[in-house]
Design an enzyme around this catalytic site. Structure first.
Site, PDB file in Angstrom:
ATOM      1  N   CYS A 197      -9.803  -1.512 -11.544  1.00 41.98           N
ATOM      2  CA  CYS A 197      -9.239  -0.488 -10.658  1.00 41.98           C
ATOM      3  C   CYS A 197      -7.884  -0.914 -10.087  1.00 41.98           C
ATOM      4  O   CYS A 197      -7.317  -0.241  -9.250  1.00 41.98           O
ATOM      5  CB  CYS A 197     -10.200  -0.141  -9.527  1.00 41.98           C
ATOM      6  SG  CYS A 197     -10.486  -1.501  -8.403  1.00 41.98           S
ATOM      7  N   HIS A 237       0.805  -1.218   0.000  1.00 39.42           N
ATOM      8  CA  HIS A 237       0.000   0.000   0.000  1.00 39.42           C
ATOM      9  C   HIS A 237       0.836   1.264   0.000  1.00 39.42           C
ATOM     10  O   HIS A 237       0.430   2.295  -0.529  1.00 39.42           O
ATOM     11  CB  HIS A 237      -1.062  -0.071   1.091  1.00 39.42           C
ATOM     12  CG  HIS A 237      -2.156  -0.985   0.628  1.00 39.42           C
ATOM     13  ND1 HIS A 237      -2.105  -2.332   0.871  1.00 39.42           N
ATOM     14  CD2 HIS A 237      -3.222  -0.760  -0.173  1.00 39.42           C
ATOM     15  CE1 HIS A 237      -3.138  -2.896   0.259  1.00 39.42           C
ATOM     16  NE2 HIS A 237      -3.827  -1.973  -0.370  1.00 39.42           N
TER      17      HIS A 237
HETATM   18  C1  PEP Z   1      -6.701  -4.644  -6.133  1.00 45.35           C
HETATM   19  O1  PEP Z   1      -6.533  -5.614  -5.400  1.00 45.35           O
HETATM   20  O2  PEP Z   1      -6.417  -4.652  -7.347  1.00 45.35           O
HETATM   21  C2  PEP Z   1      -7.200  -3.379  -5.591  1.00 45.35           C
HETATM   22  C3  PEP Z   1      -7.503  -2.383  -6.368  1.00 45.35           C
HETATM   23  O3  PEP Z   1      -7.297  -3.293  -4.243  1.00 45.35           O
HETATM   24  P1  PEP Z   1      -6.083  -3.067  -3.215  1.00 45.35           P
HETATM   25  O4  PEP Z   1      -4.849  -2.784  -4.006  1.00 45.35           O
HETATM   26  O5  PEP Z   1      -6.460  -1.927  -2.342  1.00 45.35           O
HETATM   27  O6  PEP Z   1      -6.027  -4.358  -2.483  1.00 45.35           O
END
Ligand code: PEP
Ligand code: MG
Length: 758
Positions: free
Chosen positions: A676, A363
């Site tokens: 996304c 993250h």
């Molecule tokens: C994903 O897993 O692609 C996503 C957009 O969520 P995160 O990166 O927050 O787990």
């Protein structure tokens, strides 16, 4: 032998530099095997020879001077055969060679083990004896074990340039290049600020100070406070512990005295080392010493020293005046940076982010990309704690950190930064242009947000909506769960900023690598554990408050969509939908709010969801594909682990097939589907996704104009033809190479430019 091994490993870990490690190893191995001589030869690629780099027994002046080829002597033979050689009568062996430069006496017995890392012979570890002697099996396996340990140390020294420096000693400051995982594009030159967690003796950054008096004073105060604590603890234990057991507190107090630990620390502070780092160095040395003792009782004392060490360190950290000045172009460096690390630093001054742990999809990396800060994660070899205030170059395109760069390298990078500014200015001209392919197909470019700052950036770049608002990010910045009203306010702000454009708010997606400090989850396999929707369904009190806050925030705007993360079965989806309807009914029917029912969608990021795509699609208003997790789960590659970062491939044929299956399934149910995950923000990834049928791509604001630039240069027909070709290819490398070659054209060449400096 096991005990000796443990000692050697500890001593090696404690040694300050690579040269010292080699000296220690030969010394300890000689002692343990009770031989006359122990030496290490290391491979020098420049002359394809093995160079004597450390010895206990041979002439110390020969170190660095004796070079042997793999055809020379028994050392060469061990290297050439890549296996141990154990000879009782070495002189009788045809490869025996007497090398007088080493100052060696004629030896009779020889045991040599190759030092191998990733199938490559890095050197040879040798013991030899003047007397006739048969090294036994346990001695042979001891040498092999030490060699295997040493291989890791040498590979590390090779990566950090220490090996080269040792083989070719030169004057002056040395440039060092540390490879890591490219995690947010861009290049920055800046000064390091080390961000370290508290009360951890192992992660105290090495800082040099000028105001020695003030450090000494802080140190003395911390000692006094700890002594007071010990006396108080001692008193409170009267009657609960025996006198003997209580004597430990007395020992603690004595350890803090000037003629014990205290005195050593004072000397280091007087040399200009800050109190925290002086204290941790001394304590760690004593812990190692206790741990290496043969007496079990004394070994146990290591944990007492550690405990005492943490107590004093906590006081020192408390008394540390909060840092108020930061360099204008600061490079945040830490062992494991997290979103919370931003809380203590002025964001506008952060030029780059470097973390020893983590990878491209951690993250922290996602935040780096969101805000447009060059980020390199997983720089495993970086001596991060000793870099405070050093000048470094951070290259977020290829993933490397250059410490103490040479003048020419600095100039190359200054030029690159300048060219990137020109590219950014060029891209900015596209802000108000539509994202339409050359054959007239429109692709909607949305953004992923989480911080106020990235929302603002997104508006500047002409985002058409928010495809993913990561609600857990504001949660990560706090020290408790935010109240319903606090949440409502921050959601309202997002919704207002983008209205009338849609804002897709994802419900709390904690767990995995996103641990709230006030809601710790201890699990062996966090990514396969209690994560995302699973936590929310188990804690409806948290989930319901969040849903209420979101819906109340949308009153009058009605641009809210709700997205559910980590759906892996229909029961989860149905339970979550039920709670969403329940909140909606309560708010509108019982509490009189006038709110439109938000669209509700499911994230497709778990392989199980891919294969139930039609059933899921039928139950929701939209779908959003999370390629970050989908790649992790489909390829069985931890998104945070730099060791396997090369295997984390969004162009992997299996992932492309899964994405194709999702797109077809969604179309079959007439359910809108977007992407996304980070793949949508990668120019090549975006072309592939468009060809796979995706018409809404949501990405970090910093990537939006790059993706627009490439999509405006291709036709959908061309992208589809390319997809058809790559779908027949066997692996991600070929797919990526094919796409790059096909898409490189003068107008967008800047999107692909990368410099590798070594
Ligand atoms: C994903 O897993 O692609 C996503 C957009 O969520 P995160 O990166 O927050 O787990
Ligand atoms: Mg995810």
């Amino acid at each position: 032998m096991l005990e000796s091994l443990r000692t050697i490993v500890q001593e090696v870990n404690a040694a300050k530099d690579f040269g010292e490690v080699l000296k220690l190893i030969v010394h300890l191995v000689k002692q343990v095997t009770k031989t006359g001589t122990c030496s290490v030869y290391l491979y020098n690629p420049e002359d394809d020879n093995y160079v004597l780099m450390a010895t206990d027994g041979l002439n110390p002046d020969a170190v660095g001077k004796v070079h042997l080829s793999s055809r020379q002597g028994l050392v060469g033979l061990v290297a050439a055969k890549a296996e141990p050689i154990n000879l009782e009568e070495a002189e009788a062996h045809p490869n025996f060679a007497f090398i007088p430069e080493t100052g060696e006496q004629r030896f009779r017995s020889f045991l040599g083990a190759p030092i191998i890392h990733h199938r490559k012979v890095l050197g040879v570890l040798v013991v030899q004896e003047q007397e006739k002697r048969r090294f036994d099996e346990s001695e042979e396996s001891f040498l092999v074990t030490i060699s295997a340990q040493l291989a890791g140390v040498i590979a590390h020294a090779d990566a950090t340039g220490e090996l080269d420096r040792l083989i070719h000693p030169r004057e002056g400051v040395w440039e060092r290049v540390y490879p890591g995982v490219a995690s947010a594009p861009g290049v920055a030159i800046g000064s390091v600020v080390v961000v370290a967690p508290s009360a951890d003796l192992n992660v105290v950054p090495l800082r040099h100070v000028e105001d020695i008096e003030s450090e000494l004073c802080q140190f003395r105060q911390a000692m006094e406070q700890t002594k007071r604590d010990m006396h108080a603890l001692d008193k409170s234990m009267v009657g609960k512990l025996s006198d003997e057991e209580r004597a430990l507190f007395d020992v603690y107090v004595r350890m803090l005295d000037d003629h014990a630990l205290g005195g050593e620390v004072v000397s280091l502070i007087e040399e200009g080392i800050c109190a925290q780092s002086a204290w941790s160095q001394v304590v760690l040395r004593h812990i190692r010493m206790f741990k290496s003792m043969t007496d079990a009782y004394l070994r146990e004392r290591a944990s007492d020293v550690e405990d005492l060490g943490r107590r004093v360190l906590a006081y020192l950290q408390q008394s540390e005046t909060k840092r108020t000045t930061y360099p204008d172009r600061m490079v945040m460096v830490g062992e494991e940076l997290s979103a919370a690390s931003f809380a203590d630093v002025p964001l506008e001054k952060v030029a780059a982010i470097v973390s020893v742990k983590g990878s491209r999809n951690s993250h922290m990396a996602i935040l780096g990309r969101a805000i447009g800060i060059p980020t390199v994660m997983g720089v495993v070899d970086l001596p991060w704690a000793s870099l405070e205030a050093q000048e470094v170059i951070v290259d977020g395109h290829i993933g490397q950190v250059i410490v103490a760069p040479r003048e020419e390298i600095l100039e190359t990078y200054i030029q690159q930064i300048y060219e990137e500014k020109l590219l950014a200015a060029d891209l900015e001209k596209l802000t108000d242009e539509p994202c339409v392919t050359t054959d007239g197909h429109q692709i909607a470019l949305w953004v992923n947000t989480g911080l106020r700052l990235d929302a603002l950036l997104s508006l500047d770049r002409g985002a058409e909506g928010v495809g993913l608002y990561r609600t857990e990010i504001p949660f990560l910045m706090l020290d408790r769960f935010p109240s319903e009203e606090e949440q409502r306010k921050s959601y309202r702000e997002q919704l207002e900023m983008f209205a009338p454009r849609t804002v897709t708010m994802r419900t709390l997606d904690i767990g995995g690598d996103k641990d709230l400090p006030y809601f710790p989850i201890e699990e062996a396999n966090p990514f396969l554990g209690w994560r995302g929707i699973r936590i929310c369904l188990d804690h409806p009190e948290i989930f319901l408050v969040q849903l209420r806050a979101m819906m109340r925030a949308s009153e009058g705007l009605n641009n809210l969509s709700i997205l559910l993360p980590m759906i892996s079965n229909l029961a989860e989806l149905e339970s979550a939908l039920e709670l969403i309807y329940q909140v909606y009914d309560e708010l509108t029917e019982e509490e009189g709010y006038e709110i439109e029912m938000p669209n509700v969608g499911a994230m497709i990021e778990v392989p199980a969801a891919v294969f139930q795509i039609r059933e899921i699609a039928r139950r929701v208003d939209f779908l959003s594909v999370g390629t970050n997790d989908l790649a992790q789960y489909l390829l069985a590659v931890d998104r945070n682990n730099p060791r396997v970062a090369d295997l984390y491939q969004t162009c992997h044929p299996s992932l492309l097939r899964a994405l194709c299956h999702i797109s077809e399934g969604a179309r079959g149910e007439n359910t809108p589907v977007s992407v996304c995950g980070e793949m949508a923000g990668d120019p090549i990834g975006a072309v592939l996704l468009m060809a796979l049928g995706y018409r809404v791509l949501s990405m970090s604001a910093t990537n939006l104009l790059k993706v627009k630039a490439i999509l405006r240069q291709v036709s959908l027909a061309e992208a589809e033809a390319l997809l058809e070709e790559v779908m027949l290819m066997p692996d991600a490398q070929s797919i990526l190479a094919h796409m790059e070659t096909a898409l490189k054209r003068p107008e967008i060449i800047g999107l692909f430019s990368r410099t590798k400096v070594h």
